[in-house]
Write an enzyme that holds these catalytic residues in place. Structure first.
Site, PDB file in Angstrom:
ATOM      1  N   SER A 158     -10.985  -5.753  -0.352  1.00 34.53           N
ATOM      2  CA  SER A 158     -12.056  -6.106   0.580  1.00 34.53           C
ATOM      3  C   SER A 158     -11.930  -5.320   1.882  1.00 34.53           C
ATOM      4  O   SER A 158     -12.889  -5.217   2.638  1.00 34.53           O
ATOM      5  CB  SER A 158     -12.008  -7.605   0.863  1.00 34.53           C
ATOM      6  OG  SER A 158     -10.714  -7.955   1.318  1.00 34.53           O
ATOM      7  N   GLU A 203      -4.228  -9.205  11.022  1.00 29.71           N
ATOM      8  CA  GLU A 203      -5.060  -8.085  11.484  1.00 29.71           C
ATOM      9  C   GLU A 203      -4.971  -7.916  13.001  1.00 29.71           C
ATOM     10  O   GLU A 203      -5.128  -6.824  13.522  1.00 29.71           O
ATOM     11  CB  GLU A 203      -6.505  -8.293  11.016  1.00 29.71           C
ATOM     12  CG  GLU A 203      -6.582  -8.129   9.511  1.00 29.71           C
ATOM     13  CD  GLU A 203      -7.976  -8.111   8.926  1.00 29.71           C
ATOM     14  OE1 GLU A 203      -8.955  -8.277   9.681  1.00 29.71           O
ATOM     15  OE2 GLU A 203      -8.077  -7.940   7.693  1.00 29.71           O
ATOM     16  N   CYS A 253      -2.095 -13.184  -1.341  1.00 29.11           N
ATOM     17  CA  CYS A 253      -3.097 -12.518  -0.502  1.00 29.11           C
ATOM     18  C   CYS A 253      -2.488 -11.216  -0.006  1.00 29.11           C
ATOM     19  O   CYS A 253      -1.290 -11.163   0.312  1.00 29.11           O
ATOM     20  CB  CYS A 253      -3.467 -13.418   0.678  1.00 29.11           C
ATOM     21  SG  CYS A 253      -4.565 -12.634   1.878  1.00 29.11           S
ATOM     22  N   HIS A 270      -2.507  -9.744   2.690  1.00 33.97           N
ATOM     23  CA  HIS A 270      -1.961  -9.699   4.050  1.00 33.97           C
ATOM     24  C   HIS A 270      -0.608 -10.410   4.207  1.00 33.97           C
ATOM     25  O   HIS A 270       0.111 -10.170   5.165  1.00 33.97           O
ATOM     26  CB  HIS A 270      -2.936 -10.361   5.027  1.00 33.97           C
ATOM     27  CG  HIS A 270      -4.197  -9.590   5.244  1.00 33.97           C
ATOM     28  ND1 HIS A 270      -5.011  -9.181   4.208  1.00 33.97           N
ATOM     29  CD2 HIS A 270      -4.792  -9.162   6.389  1.00 33.97           C
ATOM     30  CE1 HIS A 270      -6.058  -8.541   4.704  1.00 33.97           C
ATOM     31  NE2 HIS A 270      -5.948  -8.506   6.025  1.00 33.97           N
TER      32      HIS A 270
HETATM   33  N1  DGL Z   1      -7.872  -9.044   0.508  1.00 26.38           N
HETATM   34  C1  DGL Z   1      -8.085 -10.478   0.554  1.00 26.38           C
HETATM   35  C2  DGL Z   1      -7.169 -11.160  -0.466  1.00 26.38           C
HETATM   36  O1  DGL Z   1      -6.154 -10.625  -0.882  1.00 26.38           O
HETATM   37  C3  DGL Z   1      -7.851 -11.032   1.950  1.00 26.38           C
HETATM   38  C4  DGL Z   1      -8.930 -10.645   2.951  1.00 26.38           C
HETATM   39  C5  DGL Z   1     -10.296 -11.189   2.605  1.00 26.38           C
HETATM   40  O2  DGL Z   1     -10.519 -12.415   2.702  1.00 26.38           O
HETATM   41  O3  DGL Z   1     -11.133 -10.401   2.210  1.00 26.38           O
HETATM   42  O4  DGL Z   1      -7.467 -12.247  -0.883  1.00 26.38           O
END
Ligand code: DGL
Length: 263
Positions: free
Chosen positions: A9, A150, A182, A184
């Protein structure tokens, strides 16, 4: 030389790209970060499916040999229903994380943390239960963790106190293994470890999925024989923002980030 396609994303998937580069230094990578439409974690299943299909079609234009869905939310919400619609292998981050957690847990109590979408989908739980029905899964959404990371708030009292509150159900359940579900969350490992205690094993899905990709490419004899892969980065908006965060997520600065208009 055909590349590995990776999409997320936004910027978080760079934690996965970094691992792929570390484990497969001779592979080329085309990364797409959907920075115009991030975050996916609060969007509906239909929307995440639509975005994911568009991202896959974008990567296929670059003739990729395998696609890695680095985003946990897209892997949970979209992958189960779309992965068989394409000819290239599409690998998400859920299965390898779930497998590693089941392998690591001694007391069969596993915690999962992720975005609201990931947790609501219960995909991790389904995968874990398929591997071992006796495992008790405690899953909690930690929506503030993404903006914290972030903004560079990966330590200090504020993030620690939020982590204590989010992770309380996991502590109460006595989990011995927790999946960082996730992109992050690997950046919050020290905080999460401090709250849960040293005895709890944290599963970083980035490492596991890179290992899985290596296994697939080796098995299919699709590994690149040349030396030194090339890495290209595309975003749907704001390449400057992406580049400025890349150092933290990738461990190095990215100078070649390109914006694409029609995904
Ligand atoms: N990349 C998303 C995840 O791993 C986290 C950021 C988003 O909510 O887009 O779930």
């Amino acid at each position: 030389m055909r590349s590995i396609g990776v999409f997320d994303s936004g910027v978080g998937g760079l934690t996965v790209a970094r691992e792929i580069i570390r484990q497969l230094p001779n592979e080329s990578i085309v990364y797409f970060g959907d920075t115009a439409r991030v975050p996916y974690g609060i969007k509906s299943r239909e929307t995440v499916i639509r975005f994911s299909v568009e991202n896959i079609l974008f990567l296929l234009k670059h003739d990729v040999k395998l696609i890695c869905v680095a985003c946990n939310t897209a892997s949970s919400l979209a992958l189960p229903s779309i992965k068989n619609n394409f000819r290239v292998p599409i690998i998400g981050v859920i299965t390898s994380g779930a497998r590693e957690a089941v392998y690591a847990s001694q007391n069969k109590r596993i915690g999962v943390i992720g975005t609201k979408g990931t947790i609501k989908s219960r995909t991790y739980e389904t995968e874990i239960k398929q591997l071992d029905r006796k495992v008790k899964v405690t899953a909690v959404a930690c929506p503030l963790f993404v903006p914290f990371v972030e903004e560079g708030w990966t330590s200090g009292e504020v993030v620690l106190s939020v982590a204590r509150s989010y992770l309380k159900p996991l502590k109460d359940a006595g989990v011995d293994t927790v999946i960082l579900g996730c992109t992050h969350y690997p950046l919050l490992k020290p905080v999460i470890q401090e709250v849960l205690g040293k005895h709890v094993i944290l599963i970083d899905s980035a490492k596991q999925v890179a290992f899985e990709i290596k296994k697939i490419l080796t098995g299919e004899e699709m590994l690149n024989r040349g030396r030194g892969g090339k890495h290209r980065f595309y975003v749907s908006d704001n390449p400057e923002w992406f580049s400025s965060l890349a150092r933290r997520f990738m461990g190095r600065k990215l100078t070649n980030v390109r914006k694409v208009d029609n995904v």
